[in-house]
Design a protein around this motif. Structure first.
Motif, short mmCIF file in Angstrom:
data_model
loop_
_atom_site.label_atom_id
_atom_site.label_comp_id
_atom_site.label_asym_id
_atom_site.label_seq_id
_atom_site.Cartn_x
_atom_site.Cartn_y
_atom_site.Cartn_z
N TRP A 177 0.85 -1.18 0.00
CA TRP A 177 0.00 0.00 0.00
C TRP A 177 0.89 1.24 0.00
CZ3 TRP A 177 -1.43 -4.59 2.08
CH2 TRP A 177 -2.74 -5.04 1.86
N PRO A 178 0.37 2.38 -0.47
CA PRO A 178 1.21 3.58 -0.55
C PRO A 178 1.83 4.01 0.77
CG PRO A 178 -0.77 3.87 -1.87
CD PRO A 178 -0.94 2.58 -1.10
N ASP A 179 1.19 3.65 1.91
CA ASP A 179 1.74 4.06 3.21
C ASP A 179 2.80 3.10 3.74
OD1 ASP A 179 0.28 1.86 3.99
OD2 ASP A 179 -1.03 2.94 5.38
N GLY A 180 3.14 2.06 2.95
CA GLY A 180 4.21 1.14 3.35
C GLY A 180 3.75 -0.18 3.91
N ALA A 181 2.45 -0.35 4.14
CA ALA A 181 1.95 -1.65 4.60
C ALA A 181 2.19 -2.70 3.52
CB ALA A 181 0.47 -1.56 4.94
N GLU A 182 2.32 -3.96 3.93
CA GLU A 182 2.63 -5.02 2.98
C GLU A 182 2.12 -6.37 3.45
OE1 GLU A 182 7.07 -6.39 4.40
OE2 GLU A 182 6.95 -4.61 3.13
N ALA A 183 1.99 -7.30 2.51
CA ALA A 183 1.63 -8.68 2.81
C ALA A 183 2.20 -9.55 1.71
CB ALA A 183 0.11 -8.85 2.88
N THR A 184 2.61 -10.79 2.05
CA THR A 184 3.17 -11.70 1.04
C THR A 184 2.53 -13.08 1.16
OG1 THR A 184 5.00 -12.35 2.50
CG2 THR A 184 5.40 -10.52 0.96
N TYR A 185 2.49 -13.77 0.02
CA TYR A 185 1.88 -15.10 -0.07
C TYR A 185 2.75 -15.95 -1.00
CZ TYR A 185 -1.85 -12.13 1.62
OH TYR A 185 -2.55 -11.20 2.34
N GLU A 186 3.12 -17.13 -0.54
CA GLU A 186 4.04 -17.99 -1.30
C GLU A 186 3.33 -19.24 -1.81
OE1 GLU A 186 8.04 -18.52 0.32
OE2 GLU A 186 7.51 -17.12 1.93
N GLY A 187 3.62 -19.61 -3.06
CA GLY A 187 3.06 -20.81 -3.66
C GLY A 187 4.13 -21.62 -4.38
N ILE A 190 -3.73 -25.30 -11.03
CA ILE A 190 -2.67 -26.08 -10.37
C ILE A 190 -1.33 -25.37 -10.29
CG2 ILE A 190 -3.72 -28.29 -11.05
CD1 ILE A 190 -1.57 -28.48 -13.25
N SER A 191 -1.24 -24.17 -10.82
CA SER A 191 0.07 -23.51 -10.91
C SER A 191 0.55 -22.98 -9.57
CB SER A 191 0.01 -22.35 -11.92
OG SER A 191 -0.68 -21.24 -11.35
N ASP A 197 -1.51 -21.37 -6.41
CA ASP A 197 -1.30 -21.76 -5.01
C ASP A 197 -1.10 -20.52 -4.14
OD1 ASP A 197 -0.83 -23.41 -2.78
OD2 ASP A 197 1.32 -23.51 -3.19
N ALA A 198 -0.25 -19.61 -4.60
CA ALA A 198 -0.04 -18.37 -3.85
C ALA A 198 -1.32 -17.54 -3.81
CB ALA A 198 1.10 -17.56 -4.48
N PHE A 199 -2.03 -17.51 -4.93
CA PHE A 199 -3.24 -16.71 -5.00
C PHE A 199 -4.33 -17.24 -4.07
CE2 PHE A 199 -7.09 -14.90 -6.84
CZ PHE A 199 -6.71 -13.57 -6.97
N ALA A 200 -4.42 -18.58 -3.95
CA ALA A 200 -5.41 -19.16 -3.03
C ALA A 200 -5.16 -18.68 -1.60
CB ALA A 200 -5.36 -20.68 -3.11
N LYS A 201 -3.89 -18.56 -1.23
CA LYS A 201 -3.56 -18.08 0.12
C LYS A 201 -3.90 -16.60 0.26
CE LYS A 201 0.02 -21.61 0.40
NZ LYS A 201 1.46 -21.91 0.27
N LEU A 202 -3.67 -15.83 -0.82
CA LEU A 202 -4.02 -14.41 -0.81
C LEU A 202 -5.54 -14.25 -0.65
CD1 LEU A 202 -2.72 -11.70 -3.27
CD2 LEU A 202 -5.14 -11.93 -2.84
N VAL A 203 -6.30 -15.03 -1.42
CA VAL A 203 -7.76 -14.94 -1.37
C VAL A 203 -8.27 -15.29 0.02
CG1 VAL A 203 -9.89 -16.02 -2.20
CG2 VAL A 203 -8.15 -15.28 -3.82
N ALA A 204 -7.70 -16.34 0.61
CA ALA A 204 -8.15 -16.79 1.93
C ALA A 204 -8.01 -15.68 2.98
CB ALA A 204 -7.38 -18.02 2.36
N GLU A 205 -6.97 -14.85 2.83
CA GLU A 205 -6.75 -13.79 3.79
C GLU A 205 -7.39 -12.47 3.40
OE1 GLU A 205 -2.78 -11.57 5.01
OE2 GLU A 205 -3.01 -13.42 6.15
#
Length: 209
Positions: free
Chosen positions: A140-150, A192-193, A197-205
């Motif tokens: 986000w522009p204010d520096g907040a962040e989140a990461t998701y690994e697949g 299955i990519s 996999d990473a996107f499923a974790k992003l969506v869940a959160e």
């Protein structure tokens, strides 16, 4: 819990049209209006990180700051067990070719050949196990962040097969299939990519509940 993405404009911090198409398709159901860094004329920051997470965050923060909008970046690559995990974070570097007008050249067939050549140096018994990794980073522009690994596991085949996908997809056969990623319809690959996999974790959160 990380901050939630709200429906609206989201910068996809990539100049790779293949990645952009995949990410747009994955985000389509969630009310996000995707704008690419390329169409906004944003520069590509130097990817100086030594991990997928570091490079994804570099790209996401640069795009979020430049556009003053939330940004989503992807950093992904192929790792080959017999090559000690290479090319890994240097996946795109292995495809660097002569520059062309408008930007650096990428020759993915050259890159696939380089992987195959290094395996051949180890002899016919060299294991061909490999995996694709993907990190999705939101900033986000204010520096907040989140990461998701697949991750998607598979084996390498030669010669390359298929005309869909991009990058090393024509030599990657996912576990449980006999076709390469480049022979799969986009919908099949999305299911299955490593990116899925990473996107499923992003969506869940980000979008669940």
């Amino acid at each position: 819990m990380s901050r939630k993405l709200l429906p609206g404009k989201l910068v996809i911090a990539t100049h790779n049209t293949g990645k952009l198409r995949e990410i747009q398709a994955l985000l389509a159901p969630y009310g996000m209006e995707c704008l690419s860094a390329g169409e906004l004329g944003l520069p590509e920051p130097a990817e100086t990180g030594t991990t997928f997470v570091e490079n994804a965050l570099i790209k996401a923060h640069a795009a979020a700051k430049a556009a003053n909008l939330p940004a989503l970046a992807d950093d992904s690559g192929l790792s080959v067990a017999a090559l000690g995990g290479a090319p890994g974070v240097y996946t795109a570097d292995w495809a660097e070719a002569a520059p062309f007008e408008g930007g650096p050249g990428r020759d993915w067939y050259m890159a696939m050949g380089k992987v195959e050549g290094k395996l051949a140096e180890q002899g016919p018994a060299a294991p061909r196990d490999c995996w694709f990794s993907c990190v999705l980073a939101i900033a986000w522009p204010d520096g907040a962040e989140a990461t998701y690994e697949g991750r998607a596991n598979g084996t390498l085949t030669w010669p390359p097969r298929g005309t869909m996908g991009f990058g090393y997809d024509p030599v990657f056969v996912p576990v449980g299939d006999t076709r390469t990623f480049a022979e799969l319809d986009p919908e099949e690959k999305h299911a299955i990519s490593h990116r899925a996999d990473a996107f499923a974790k992003l969506v869940a959160e980000q979008f669940a509940g």
